[in-house]
Design an enzyme around this catalytic site. Structure first.
Site, PDB file in Angstrom:
ATOM      1  CG  ASN A  46      -1.939  -1.116   1.188  1.00  0.00           C
ATOM      2  OD1 ASN A  46      -1.934  -1.987   2.049  1.00  0.00           O
ATOM      3  ND2 ASN A  46      -2.805  -1.124   0.193  1.00  0.00           N
TER       4      ASN A  46
ATOM      5  CG  ASP B 235      -3.041   2.010   8.774  1.00  0.00           C
ATOM      6  OD1 ASP B 235      -2.655   2.968   9.480  1.00  0.00           O
ATOM      7  OD2 ASP B 235      -3.296   2.123   7.562  1.00  0.00           O
TER       8      ASP B 235
ATOM      9  CG  LEU C 296      -9.121   1.802   1.481  1.00  0.00           C
ATOM     10  CD1 LEU C 296      -8.182   0.644   1.154  1.00  0.00           C
ATOM     11  CD2 LEU C 296     -10.262   1.320   2.357  1.00  0.00           C
TER      12      LEU C 296
END
Length: 382
Positions: free
Chosen positions: A221, A274, A307
Site C-alpha cells: 500500500n 493501521d 481508504l
C-alpha cells in the site's frame, strides 16, 4: 532474591513464541516471567490461576502501527490521557504493546506527540514508543496524509528526533524525499527507519537499505507495484532476509493471494492494524484533518472513496492470517509478537514466554482467536 511473591498461570496450551507446550504453567515474579514449566512441577505454595480447558496463552500482541482506538485519534489527542484510552481499547484484542502512530502533521504536533508518549510511558508499560508515519513522505503516494504538512527534513527535525526519552522510535519516510545520509543519521541515533508512502525505485530502496532502513510500512500500500521490469520497493523487501514488512490482513487493503506470496518472502512479516478510532470504540465515524471519515462495510473511507486506515484489531488480524492466508496459528502468532519485538529491538524482553522476559501475555480461544484476558508487565488488565 526479588522479594516478590511468585504466582502462576496455567493453561492446557501455552505457546512460548516457537513451541507449543501442553498443560503448562507460567511462573511470574513482579513484571517478569520466572519460569515456564509443566504444571505438575509447580510448587504447592505457588498461587495458581488455572484457565479453562481449551484456552491458549501466547506472548501478547505487539502492533507497530496504531493511529487510534477507543474513539480517540492520536493526531487529535496527543496527550497521556489519549494514549491511555487508545492502549486500553487495543488490550481488549490482545495487544499488550504498541507504537502510537502520528501521521503526517505540523512540527508542533510532532513535539506534542513525543511529549505525550514520554509522559504516558511512566505509567503505561504497553506504550513502547512512537511511530512517526511522515512527514518526510512522497506527495505522489500520500494517501490520506495531508499534502500541506509533507516536507523535507530540516536540522530542527533532526534535533527533535534525536532528543530521546519516548522509548522506541520508528520513522516512516520516502527515501527519495530525504537527502543522502539522513537515514544513516537516524539509524545512528537508534531510530528504526521504514519505507512507506514512497515512490522509490528498486535502486533507491536498496540504497536506503544500505544506510540502515530495515522496515516497510504496510507493504504493497502507498508504494509502486511490483512490475517485471520495474521491481520497486516490494521486490527489495521480499528478497532481503534483514527486512521486516508490515501486512494489513483485513481482506481489503491487499488481496489475500498477494499476502500469501509475501509470507514466502525472505524477510519477516509483521501483522499491523493501521487502526483508527472506531477500534474498541462506540462510534462509526471520526474526523481526520477536519474531514469526516465513515466506516462502511468494514472500510474507513473518505468521501472520495480513499481508504483511511482500518477498523482491524490484532486478534482479527491473527484470525485472518490463519483463515485467509492459510498460515498455521503458531506462525500467525509469531507475526503478531516475536517478529515485531525483534524489529523494534525488544526481542530480548518481549515476544516470548521465557524466563527473564516481561510478562506480557494474551489468553484466547484458538478457533476464533477470541481474547479472554491480557496481562501487561505481569498485571491482569481489562
Amino acid at each position: 532474591m526479588t522479594g516478590k511473591v511468585p504466582h502462576a498461570i496455567s493453561a492446557s496450551h501455552v505457546f512460548d513464541g516457537s513451541v507449543l507446550h501442553k498443560d503448562a504453567a507460567i511462573v511470574i515474579e513482579g513484571e517478569r516471567i520466572a519460569a515456564l514449566l509443566p504444571r505438575a512441577e509447580l510448587s504447592r505454595s505457588t498461587d495458581d490461576l488455572i484457565l479453562p480447558d481449551g484456552l491458549w496463552i501466547a506472548p501478547g500482541f505487539i502492533d507497530v502501527q496504531v493511529n487510534g482506538g477507543g474513539d480517540v485519534l492520536f493526531n487529535d489527542a496527543p496527550t497521556a490521557e489519549g494514549l491511555a484510552a487508545i492502549a486500553a481499547a487495543h488490550r481488549k484484542f490482545g495487544t499488550t504493546g504498541l507504537l502510537p502512530t502520528l501521521i503526517t502533521d505540523a512540527p508542533e504536533k510532532m513535539q506534542a506527540a513525543l511529549a505525550a508518549v514520554q509522559a504516558a510511558r511512566a505509567g503505561q508499560p504497553g506504550i513502547l514508543g512512537i511511530h512517526l508515519e511522515g512527514p518526510f513522505i512522497s506527495p505522489e503516494r500520500a494517501g490520506v496524509h495531508v499534502i500541506r504538512h509533507i516536507r523535507a527534513p530540516s536540522a530542527a527535525d533532526s534535533e527533535m528526533l534525536g532528543a530521546r526519552g519516548a522509548g522506541v522510535m520508528l520513522v516512516t519516510l520516502a527515501p527519495e524525499q530525504v537527502p543522502a545520509g539522513f537515514i544513516a543519521e537516524l539509524v545512528s541515533m537508534g531510530i528504526r527507519v521504514s519505507l512507506g508512502h514512497s515512490a522509490a525505485s528498486y535502486r533507491q530502496t536498496r540504497a536506503a537499505m544500505a544506510e540502515g532502513l530495515a522496515g516497510f510500512t504496510h507493504l504493497f500500500n502507498a508504494m509502486p507495484p511490483l512490475l517485471s521490469r520495474d521491481p520497486g520497493p516490494i521486490a527489495a523487501a521480499l528478497e532481503s532476509p534483514s527486512a521486516s514488512y508490515g501486512l494489513i490482513v483485513d481482506g481489503i487493503h491487499v488481496d489475500p493471494a498477494v499476502l500469501r506470496l509475501a509470507l514466502r518472502g525472505a524477510g519477516h512479516p509483521l501483522l499491523v492494524t493501521d487502526a483508527m478510532p472506531p477500534v474498541g470504540g462506540a462510534q462509526t465515524s471520526f474526523r481526520l484533518y477536519g474531514e469526516e471519515i465513515g466506516v462502511r462495510d468494514g472500510r474507513c473511507l473518505r468521501r472520495d472513496g480513499t481508504l483511511a486506515g482500518t477498523v482491524l484489531d490484532m486478534a482479527s488480524a491473527v484470525r485472518n492470517c490463519v483463515r485467509m492466508l492459510e498460515a498455521p496459528l503458531e506462525r500467525a502468532l509469531g507475526f503478531a509478537s516475536l517478529n515485531p519485538a525483534n524489529f523494534l529491538g525488544l526481542g530480548s524482553e518481549l515476544g516470548r514466554i521465557a524466563a527473564g522476559f516481561r510478562a506480557d501475555l494474551v489468553a484466547f480461544e484458538p478457533e476464533e482467536v477470541q481474547v479472554v484476558r491480557t496481562w501487561v508487565a505481569g498485571r491482569s488488565v481489562p
